[in-house]
Design a protein around this motif. Structure first.
Motif, mmCIF file in Angstrom:
data_model
loop_
_atom_site.group_PDB
_atom_site.id
_atom_site.type_symbol
_atom_site.label_atom_id
_atom_site.label_comp_id
_atom_site.label_asym_id
_atom_site.label_seq_id
_atom_site.Cartn_x
_atom_site.Cartn_y
_atom_site.Cartn_z
ATOM 1 N N VAL A 47 0.854 -1.184 0.000
ATOM 2 C CA VAL A 47 0.000 0.000 0.000
ATOM 3 C C VAL A 47 0.893 1.239 0.000
ATOM 4 C CG1 VAL A 47 -1.824 1.249 1.212
ATOM 5 C CG2 VAL A 47 -1.802 -1.251 1.243
ATOM 6 N N SER A 48 0.765 2.054 -1.045
ATOM 7 C CA SER A 48 1.635 3.215 -1.207
ATOM 8 C C SER A 48 1.232 4.391 -0.323
ATOM 9 C CB SER A 48 1.662 3.658 -2.672
ATOM 10 O OG SER A 48 0.395 4.146 -3.081
ATOM 11 N N HIS A 49 -0.054 4.534 -0.066
ATOM 12 C CA HIS A 49 -0.543 5.618 0.798
ATOM 13 C C HIS A 49 -1.982 5.315 1.192
ATOM 14 C CE1 HIS A 49 -1.939 6.909 -3.153
ATOM 15 N NE2 HIS A 49 -2.750 7.763 -2.571
ATOM 16 N N GLY A 50 -2.530 6.131 2.085
ATOM 17 C CA GLY A 50 -3.788 5.786 2.717
ATOM 18 C C GLY A 50 -5.068 6.191 2.028
ATOM 19 N N HIS A 51 -5.025 6.839 0.888
ATOM 20 C CA HIS A 51 -6.260 7.270 0.249
ATOM 21 C C HIS A 51 -7.131 6.075 -0.131
ATOM 22 C CE1 HIS A 51 -4.304 11.333 -1.041
ATOM 23 N NE2 HIS A 51 -4.693 11.324 0.227
ATOM 24 N N LYS A 52 -8.426 6.280 -0.032
ATOM 25 C CA LYS A 52 -9.399 5.213 -0.273
ATOM 26 C C LYS A 52 -9.170 4.514 -1.618
ATOM 27 C CE LYS A 52 -14.354 4.413 -0.715
ATOM 28 N NZ LYS A 52 -15.682 5.015 -0.686
ATOM 29 N N VAL A 68 0.411 -10.738 3.713
ATOM 30 C CA VAL A 68 1.238 -9.812 4.487
ATOM 31 C C VAL A 68 0.990 -8.423 3.904
ATOM 32 C CG1 VAL A 68 3.581 -9.137 5.139
ATOM 33 C CG2 VAL A 68 3.006 -11.563 4.864
ATOM 34 N N VAL A 69 0.535 -7.499 4.723
ATOM 35 C CA VAL A 69 0.347 -6.121 4.275
ATOM 36 C C VAL A 69 1.627 -5.352 4.576
ATOM 37 C CG1 VAL A 69 -0.988 -3.983 4.555
ATOM 38 C CG2 VAL A 69 -2.150 -6.215 4.589
ATOM 39 N N VAL A 70 2.176 -4.708 3.544
ATOM 40 C CA VAL A 70 3.422 -3.966 3.643
ATOM 41 C C VAL A 70 3.137 -2.505 3.331
ATOM 42 C CG1 VAL A 70 5.784 -3.726 2.771
ATOM 43 C CG2 VAL A 70 4.708 -6.008 2.871
ATOM 44 N N SER A 71 3.494 -1.634 4.269
ATOM 45 C CA SER A 71 3.295 -0.201 4.061
ATOM 46 C C SER A 71 4.046 0.550 5.145
ATOM 47 C CB SER A 71 1.798 0.136 4.088
ATOM 48 O OG SER A 71 1.598 1.466 3.629
ATOM 49 N N ASN A 72 3.729 1.833 5.277
ATOM 50 C CA ASN A 72 4.362 2.622 6.330
ATOM 51 C C ASN A 72 3.721 2.330 7.687
ATOM 52 O OD1 ASN A 72 2.067 4.334 6.790
ATOM 53 N ND2 ASN A 72 2.656 5.596 5.060
ATOM 54 N N TRP A 73 4.342 2.835 8.738
ATOM 55 C CA TRP A 73 3.917 2.557 10.123
ATOM 56 C C TRP A 73 2.465 2.948 10.372
ATOM 57 C CZ3 TRP A 73 5.532 -0.287 13.964
ATOM 58 C CH2 TRP A 73 5.036 -0.047 15.242
ATOM 59 N N GLU A 74 2.056 4.106 9.909
ATOM 60 C CA GLU A 74 0.695 4.592 10.169
ATOM 61 C C GLU A 74 -0.344 3.707 9.484
ATOM 62 O OE1 GLU A 74 3.535 7.936 10.826
ATOM 63 O OE2 GLU A 74 3.297 6.461 9.229
ATOM 64 N N HIS A 110 3.085 13.137 -2.484
ATOM 65 C CA HIS A 110 1.625 13.064 -2.508
ATOM 66 C C HIS A 110 1.141 13.324 -1.086
ATOM 67 C CE1 HIS A 110 -1.952 12.011 -4.722
ATOM 68 N NE2 HIS A 110 -2.315 11.092 -3.847
ATOM 69 N N SER A 111 -0.147 13.300 -0.867
ATOM 70 C CA SER A 111 -0.685 13.363 0.487
ATOM 71 C C SER A 111 -1.134 11.964 0.896
ATOM 72 C CB SER A 111 -1.859 14.352 0.554
ATOM 73 O OG SER A 111 -2.877 13.971 -0.360
ATOM 74 N N SER A 112 -1.498 11.799 2.180
ATOM 75 C CA SER A 112 -1.916 10.481 2.635
ATOM 76 C C SER A 112 -2.761 10.614 3.890
ATOM 77 C CB SER A 112 -0.693 9.603 2.928
ATOM 78 O OG SER A 112 -1.086 8.310 3.338
ATOM 79 N N SER A 113 -4.040 10.334 3.734
ATOM 80 C CA SER A 113 -4.927 10.229 4.890
ATOM 81 C C SER A 113 -5.720 8.942 4.722
ATOM 82 C CB SER A 113 -5.860 11.438 4.991
ATOM 83 O OG SER A 113 -6.619 11.572 3.808
ATOM 84 N N LEU A 114 -6.101 8.371 5.844
ATOM 85 C CA LEU A 114 -6.800 7.077 5.829
ATOM 86 C C LEU A 114 -8.307 7.272 5.706
ATOM 87 C CD1 LEU A 114 -4.414 5.624 8.456
ATOM 88 C CD2 LEU A 114 -4.804 4.639 6.188
ATOM 89 N N THR A 118 -7.755 9.889 9.604
ATOM 90 C CA THR A 118 -6.492 10.036 10.328
ATOM 91 C C THR A 118 -5.325 10.119 9.346
ATOM 92 O OG1 THR A 118 -6.273 7.630 10.592
ATOM 93 C CG2 THR A 118 -7.339 8.844 12.396
ATOM 94 N N TYR A 119 -4.205 10.600 9.858
ATOM 95 C CA TYR A 119 -2.999 10.776 9.066
ATOM 96 C C TYR A 119 -2.490 9.424 8.577
ATOM 97 C CZ TYR A 119 1.903 11.929 8.057
ATOM 98 O OH TYR A 119 3.133 12.076 7.474
ATOM 99 N N GLY A 120 -2.152 9.342 7.303
ATOM 100 C CA GLY A 120 -1.706 8.089 6.704
ATOM 101 C C GLY A 120 -0.207 7.959 6.527
ATOM 102 N N GLY A 121 0.578 8.827 7.161
ATOM 103 C CA GLY A 121 2.029 8.707 7.053
ATOM 104 C C GLY A 121 2.549 9.165 5.707
ATOM 105 N N ASN A 122 3.831 8.946 5.503
ATOM 106 C CA ASN A 122 4.473 9.362 4.253
ATOM 107 C C ASN A 122 4.121 8.409 3.117
ATOM 108 O OD1 ASN A 122 5.907 11.570 5.363
ATOM 109 N ND2 ASN A 122 7.425 10.160 6.191
#
Length: 166
Positions: A47-52, A68-74, A110-114, A118-122
């Motif tokens: 997952v590159s970022h949190g956008h729907k 296995v889901v691989v992404s940033n911490w958030e 880019h931006s990233s919100s879930l 909430t904030y979706g990290g970098n």
């Protein structure tokens, strides 16, 4: 290596016998209405970022496959709160050797919100290296000089570059 395009920015790539799925956005995508999301196989979901439009089907596909889901911490923490039990958090600049090959996380602008706001990290892209071929998945990113540096840093056989607008 076999590449499957599911629409929008969702791809799967078969690497050394493992199905890698990138940014699963299928069920709300009218152009992907012919795809049965429950039939998609994924050993790993990146997952590159949190956008729907990059994450919406992550939890369902992970539950169906034990992926296995691989992404940033958030994003990993969000996925855990949604019931995902098999995760691997990473950060930009880091790499990890998985059973199919090496993955390095690279910058994406880019931006990233879930989906819950909430904030979706970098946001990030992924460099995948295997004995078969190596490739770059950019996720959503603006054109940056970093993209040129990726090609100078590693020889990639191909790139998956979701292109949109707005």
């Amino acid at each position: 290596m076999k590449i499957t395009y599911y629409g929008h920015s969702c791809f799967s790539v078969l690497v050394n016998g493992k199905n890698l799925l990138f940014d699963p956005f299928i069920t709300p995508n009218k152009l992907a209405s012919h795809i049965d999301v429950d039939q998609i196989k994924a050993d790993y979901i990146f997952v590159s970022h949190g956008h729907k439009d990059h994450i919406v089907d992550t939890v369902r596909i992970a539950a169906n496959n034990g992926s296995v889901v691989v992404s940033n911490w958030e994003i990993i923490n969000w996925a855990i709160n949604q019931g995902v039990t098999n995760t691997h958090p990473m950060n930009i600049g880091g790499h990890w050797f998985f059973d199919f090959g090496k993955v390095k996380c690279v910058n994406a602008v880019h931006s990233s919100s879930l989906p819950d706001g909430t904030y979706g990290g970098n946001p990030m892209g992924f460099l995948v290296e295997s004995g078969e071929q190596s490739f770059y998945y950019s996720g959503d990113t603006a054109l940056t000089y970093d993209m040129k540096l990726i090609g100078e840093f590693k020889k990639m056989d191909f790139a998956l570059l979701p292109i949109g607008n707005n």
